[in-house]
Design a protein around this motif. Structure first.
Motif, mmCIF file in Angstrom:
data_model
loop_
_atom_site.group_PDB
_atom_site.id
_atom_site.type_symbol
_atom_site.label_atom_id
_atom_site.label_comp_id
_atom_site.label_asym_id
_atom_site.label_seq_id
_atom_site.Cartn_x
_atom_site.Cartn_y
_atom_site.Cartn_z
ATOM 1 N N VAL A 128 6.481 10.152 -12.909
ATOM 2 C CA VAL A 128 7.026 9.773 -11.704
ATOM 3 C C VAL A 128 6.144 8.473 -11.260
ATOM 4 O O VAL A 128 6.825 7.668 -10.749
ATOM 5 C CB VAL A 128 6.511 10.985 -10.712
ATOM 6 N N VAL A 129 5.181 8.415 -11.503
ATOM 7 C CA VAL A 129 4.172 7.489 -10.993
ATOM 8 C C VAL A 129 4.672 6.020 -11.746
ATOM 9 O O VAL A 129 4.757 4.743 -11.166
ATOM 10 C CB VAL A 129 2.713 7.555 -11.072
ATOM 11 N N LYS A 130 4.819 6.501 -13.056
ATOM 12 C CA LYS A 130 5.420 5.311 -13.873
ATOM 13 C C LYS A 130 6.598 4.652 -13.561
ATOM 14 O O LYS A 130 6.859 3.444 -13.308
ATOM 15 C CB LYS A 130 5.449 5.727 -15.213
ATOM 16 N N LYS A 131 7.489 5.583 -12.912
ATOM 17 C CA LYS A 131 8.764 4.978 -12.561
ATOM 18 C C LYS A 131 8.576 4.379 -11.007
ATOM 19 O O LYS A 131 9.351 3.201 -10.898
ATOM 20 C CB LYS A 131 9.790 6.254 -12.499
ATOM 21 N N MET A 132 7.784 4.723 -10.159
ATOM 22 C CA MET A 132 7.711 4.139 -9.110
ATOM 23 C C MET A 132 7.064 2.732 -9.114
ATOM 24 O O MET A 132 7.582 1.943 -8.121
ATOM 25 C CB MET A 132 6.990 5.071 -8.047
ATOM 26 N N LEU A 144 0.921 -1.077 0.033
ATOM 27 C CA LEU A 144 -0.061 0.014 0.033
ATOM 28 C C LEU A 144 1.013 1.450 0.018
ATOM 29 O O LEU A 144 0.444 2.170 -0.665
ATOM 30 C CB LEU A 144 -0.850 -0.055 1.318
ATOM 31 N N TYR A 145 2.051 1.137 0.619
ATOM 32 C CA TYR A 145 2.733 2.593 0.748
ATOM 33 C C TYR A 145 4.050 2.537 -0.012
ATOM 34 O O TYR A 145 4.880 3.463 0.341
ATOM 35 C CB TYR A 145 2.949 2.534 2.250
ATOM 36 N N THR A 146 4.372 1.501 -0.808
ATOM 37 C CA THR A 146 5.383 1.432 -1.765
ATOM 38 C C THR A 146 4.964 1.274 -3.186
ATOM 39 O O THR A 146 5.900 1.484 -4.034
ATOM 40 C CB THR A 146 6.449 0.484 -1.357
ATOM 41 N N GLY A 147 3.813 0.498 -3.393
ATOM 42 C CA GLY A 147 3.222 0.278 -4.732
ATOM 43 C C GLY A 147 3.853 -1.024 -5.313
ATOM 44 O O GLY A 147 3.903 -1.404 -6.611
ATOM 45 N N MET A 148 4.872 -1.993 -4.414
ATOM 46 C CA MET A 148 5.308 -3.083 -4.860
ATOM 47 C C MET A 148 4.408 -4.164 -5.078
ATOM 48 O O MET A 148 3.325 -4.221 -4.489
ATOM 49 C CB MET A 148 6.281 -3.390 -3.871
ATOM 50 N N THR A 171 -4.139 0.892 -5.074
ATOM 51 C CA THR A 171 -4.264 2.234 -4.233
ATOM 52 C C THR A 171 -3.351 3.105 -4.144
ATOM 53 O O THR A 171 -3.385 4.329 -4.146
ATOM 54 C CB THR A 171 -5.059 1.572 -2.762
ATOM 55 N N PHE A 172 -2.187 2.662 -3.932
ATOM 56 C CA PHE A 172 -0.984 3.492 -4.038
ATOM 57 C C PHE A 172 -0.728 4.547 -5.351
ATOM 58 O O PHE A 172 -0.430 5.711 -5.152
ATOM 59 C CB PHE A 172 0.271 2.680 -3.897
ATOM 60 N N ALA A 173 -0.932 3.843 -6.381
ATOM 61 C CA ALA A 173 -0.815 4.708 -7.556
ATOM 62 C C ALA A 173 -1.848 5.510 -7.536
ATOM 63 O O ALA A 173 -1.744 6.773 -7.962
ATOM 64 C CB ALA A 173 -1.057 3.798 -8.846
ATOM 65 N N SER A 174 -3.229 5.310 -7.457
ATOM 66 C CA SER A 174 -4.313 6.000 -7.430
ATOM 67 C C SER A 174 -4.290 7.232 -6.525
ATOM 68 O O SER A 174 -4.747 8.246 -6.698
ATOM 69 C CB SER A 174 -5.657 5.266 -7.322
ATOM 70 N N ARG A 175 -3.834 6.999 -5.557
ATOM 71 C CA ARG A 175 -3.657 8.181 -4.283
ATOM 72 C C ARG A 175 -2.588 9.034 -4.658
ATOM 73 O O ARG A 175 -2.542 10.384 -4.622
ATOM 74 C CB ARG A 175 -3.208 7.533 -3.029
#
Length: 395
Positions: free
Chosen positions: A363-367, A237-241, A349-353
Motif C-alpha cells: 500500500v505504501v509503495k502505491k501511495m 508531509l501528509y501526502t508523500g508527494m 516521514t510520511f512513508a515512515s509513519r
C-alpha cells in the motif's frame, strides 16, 4: 646512364631514364616505367619520378602484382586498373570517414532525438555530458572507443570528487549513448561500457521528522511569514508527494469533493509519475483548510497552485526553506548528507509513519508511486524501537 634514354635496372621489367637537369638528392631525378606482356604483346606503362616517391623496388612490386593477376585472371591487370582501384579505395575511405562519428557527435544526437523526448531528466543529461563526458571521451571515434577509455572516464570523474551517484549517472549516460549509436549503426560490436564496474551509491536517507520537530518547523514558518514554504512542506508531509509533483499541481488536479489529488505522469506509462504514470493522493483534515485557501487564490483550472513569482513552474522549494533550516539549526555540524534535513525528508516521514502504523508495504509503495517494493523497503529502517520491542517478546 645517358640522359633522356631508358635503361634497364637490376629489377626485371623495370626501366628508367634520367632527367637532363633536375636533381633528386645528389643524382639526377629518374623516371620509372614497367614492361610486361598482355596476350603476347609487350606493354609499357609509366609510373613516375623518383622525386614523387618511386623507386625500382616499388616499381617491381607493382609489376609483379600485375603479372600475377594477368596469369590468374583476377584483380587489377594494368597500371590504369591499379590507379582506378586506388582512387575508388580512397573515395570509399573518405565516405567512411565522413560517416564515422565521434562520441561527442553521437551524444549530441542522443540528447536531441531521444533524451529530450523520452527522459524527464534530459537537462541533467545535458549537464553531465557537457561537463564530464565530452572533455574526456568526446573526440574519440565510436569505433575506436574501448573499455580503457571508459575506465579513464570513471577515473577522471572520481578524482573530481563527485558523489558515487553522480559517477554512476555519468557512466549510465555513456552506456545509453553507445547503445543508441549501435541502434543507429554508428557503432559496431559490443557496447564498450558493458564491462565497466559501476559504483554503488548509498543514498538512503536516515533523517525523518519527529512530531516535536514537525511542530517547531511549521510554527516557525508561520511566524516568519513563509506561507508557501509552509504549505508545500505540509502537503509533502501528509501526502508523500515529491517536490516536483507538488510544483506541477494545478487547480484541476485537486478534488475537494472526493478528497483526492490527481498526480499526473507522462502519458503511456503506469509506474508512478517519476517513471511516467499517474496516481492518487488523499486529502485529510490536516491539509484540507490549506488547500481551500490556496484554491481561492487561483481561478483558472490550469493555474499552478505553487507558481513562481513570474507564474512559471518551480524547480526547487526556494531560499525560505534554507533560512528555516538555519534558524532551527537542524543541520549544524551535520556532514553526512543522509543525515541532513531537506525538503524530501517530509516525504520520507510520511512513508515512515505509515509503516510504523502498520500499513502494508504494498500500500505504501502505491501511495509513494514507487516502481518496485525494494525502494519502499528503504523506509522500514527507521523503526528501530519496534524491533527492540519485538525482541523483548522472547523474554
Amino acid at each position: 646512364m645517358a640522359a633522356n634514354r631508358f635503361e634497364a635496372t637490376k629489377y626485371t621489367g623495370v626501366r628508367c631514364r634520367s632527367h637532363k637537369t633536375r636533381k633528386h638528392g645528389v643524382q639526377f631525378d629518374k623516371y620509372y616505367v614497367i614492361r610486361y606482356k598482355v596476350n603476347g604483346k609487350l606493354k609499357e606503362e609509366g609510373l613516375g619520378w623518383a622525386s614523387q616517391g618511386w623507386s625500382p623496388a616499388k616499381a617491381y612490386k607493382i609489376r609483379s602484382e600485375i603479372v600475377t593477376n594477368i596469369k590468374l585472371g583476377v584483380g587489377a591487370q594494368s597500371l590504369k586498373d591499379f590507379r582506378e582501384a586506388k582512387t575508388e579505395k580512397e573515395r570509399v575511405k573518405r565516405v567512411e570517414m565522413q560517416a564515422r562519428k565521434t562520441f561527442s557527435e553521437a551524444g549530441g544526437v542522443f540528447i536531441e532525438e531521444y533524451s529530450k523526448n523520452n527522459k524527464k531528466s534530459w537537462r541533467h543529461d545535458c549537464t553531465r555530458f557537457r561537463l564530464h563526458l565530452q572533455p574526456v571521451i568526446g573526440q574519440i571515434y565510436l569505433d575506436d572507443l574501448r573499455l580503457k577509455h571508459i575506465e579513464e572516464l570513471k577515473s577522471v570523474v572520481t578524482k573530481k570528487g563527485l558523489s558515487k551517484g553522480t559517477i554512476k549517472h555519468c557512466l549510465t549516460l555513456a552506456r545509453q549513448i553507445c547503445y543508441y549509436a549501435i541502434k543507429r549503426g554508428w557503432l559496431t560490436g559490443d557496447n564498450p561500457v558493458k564491462g565497466i564496474k559501476f559504483p554503488k551509491p548509498n543514498n538512503r536517507r536516515l533523517r525523518y521528522c519527529s512530531v516535536e520537530e514537525e511542530y517547531d518547523f511549521f510554527e516557525m514558518a508561520v511566524n516568519m511569514g513563509y506561507s508557501e514554504c509552509h504549505d508545500i512542506c505540509l502537503l509533502s508531509l501528509y501526502t508523500g508527494m515529491r517536490m516536483g509533483e507538488i510544483f506541477a499541481l494545478t487547480r484541476q488536479d485537486i478534488d475537494l469533493v472526493e478528497n483526492r489529488i490527481i498526480i499526473k505522469g507522462r502519458s503511456g506509462a503506469d509506474d508512478g509519475p517519476k517513471a511516467g504514470g499517474s496516481r492518487v493522493a488523499y486529502i485529510i483534515e490536516k491539509i484540507r483548510p490549506m488547500l481551500e485557501n490556496r484554491l481561492a487564490l487561483f481561478q483558472g483550472r490550469e493555474a499552478l497552485i505553487f507558481p513562481k513569482p513570474n507564474g512559471g513552474i518551480r524547480k526547487c522549494i526556494g531560499p525560505d526553506f534554507a533560512t528555516l533550516m538555519k534558524h532551527l539549526g537542524w543541520n549544524d555540524g551535520v556532514t553526512d548528507r543522509r543525515l541532513r534535513f531537506c525538503a524530501h525528508c517530509f516525504r520520507h516521514t510520511f512513508a515512515s509513519r505509515l509503516i510504523a502504523k502498520g500499513a502494508p508495504l504494498t500500500v505504501v509503495k502505491k501511495m509513494l508511486g514507487h516502481s518496485n517494493i525494494q525502494t519502499t523497503m528503504r523506509y522500514t529502517h527507521t523503526q528501530d524501537e519496534q524491533c527492540r520491542d519485538a525482541a523483548q517478546l522472547l523474554l
